[in-house]
Scaffold this motif. Structure first.
Motif, PDB file in Angstrom:
ATOM      1  N   LYS A  84       0.843  -1.185   0.000  1.00 56.67           N
ATOM      2  CA  LYS A  84       0.000   0.000   0.000  1.00 56.67           C
ATOM      3  C   LYS A  84       0.883   1.240   0.000  1.00 56.67           C
ATOM      4  O   LYS A  84       1.863   1.328   0.721  1.00 56.67           O
ATOM      5  N   MET A  85       0.497   2.197  -0.847  1.00 57.84           N
ATOM      6  CA  MET A  85       1.191   3.484  -0.888  1.00 57.84           C
ATOM      7  C   MET A  85       0.136   4.558  -1.067  1.00 57.84           C
ATOM      8  O   MET A  85      -0.653   4.504  -2.021  1.00 57.84           O
ATOM      9  N   ASP A  86       0.101   5.455  -0.139  1.00 52.21           N
ATOM     10  CA  ASP A  86      -0.911   6.503  -0.127  1.00 52.21           C
ATOM     11  C   ASP A  86      -2.305   5.879  -0.155  1.00 52.21           C
ATOM     12  O   ASP A  86      -2.645   5.107   0.715  1.00 52.21           O
ATOM     13  N   ASP A  87      -3.092   6.209  -1.178  1.00 47.07           N
ATOM     14  CA  ASP A  87      -4.450   5.687  -1.221  1.00 47.07           C
ATOM     15  C   ASP A  87      -4.597   4.487  -2.167  1.00 47.07           C
ATOM     16  O   ASP A  87      -5.703   4.053  -2.457  1.00 47.07           O
ATOM     17  N   THR A  88      -3.486   3.949  -2.618  1.00 42.03           N
ATOM     18  CA  THR A  88      -3.524   2.819  -3.547  1.00 42.03           C
ATOM     19  C   THR A  88      -2.986   1.570  -2.868  1.00 42.03           C
ATOM     20  O   THR A  88      -1.933   1.599  -2.238  1.00 42.03           O
TER      21      THR A  88
END
Length: 124
Positions: A84-88
């Protein structure tokens, strides 16, 4: 042709020495672990090829496989199920139960080369 074939003990020693040079001591495994991996690999090659002597030309191939095995064992991303990275977020397909092991899968990749040295097996 005798100089192109070596004993299984010589093969194990040469494979371990070659793998250490390739890795340049970048791994955490000790000599006993290298020896076990090399012994299994040499045994698998001899069994598959129906031989008692080891083709010297396969030393580098087997050392490469040993290095891959050591690097795979040191891979910290094993078992990664999602990232997961930020909202993705990405979820990877995975199963908790696997058949066989990575060493067997890696061995399959060198079978075409082993076929050059394979003797026809017979019933004893």
């Amino acid at each position: 042709m005798a100089d192109k074939l070596i004993s299984s003990d010589e093969a194990e020693t040469m494979i371990v020495e070659t793998a250490k040079v390739l890795m340049q001591d970048g791994s955490t495994l000790n000599d006993a672990q290298y020896g076990i991996y090399a012994a299994k690999l040499v045994g698998d090659v001899l069994d598959y090829c129906h031989r008692d002597d080891f083709p010297k030309a396969l030393v580098y191939t087997c050392a490469d496989l040993l290095v891959k095995r050591v690097n795979d064992a040191a891979d910290e991303t094993k078992g990664l199920k999602s990232i997961k990275m930020d909202d993705t977020q990405f979820d990877f397909a995975h199963g908790d139960v696997t058949a066989g092991n990575q060493a067997d899968i890696d061995f399959e990749t060198i079978r075409p080369k082993l076929n050059l040295y394979r003797k026809i097996g017979g019933w004893s």
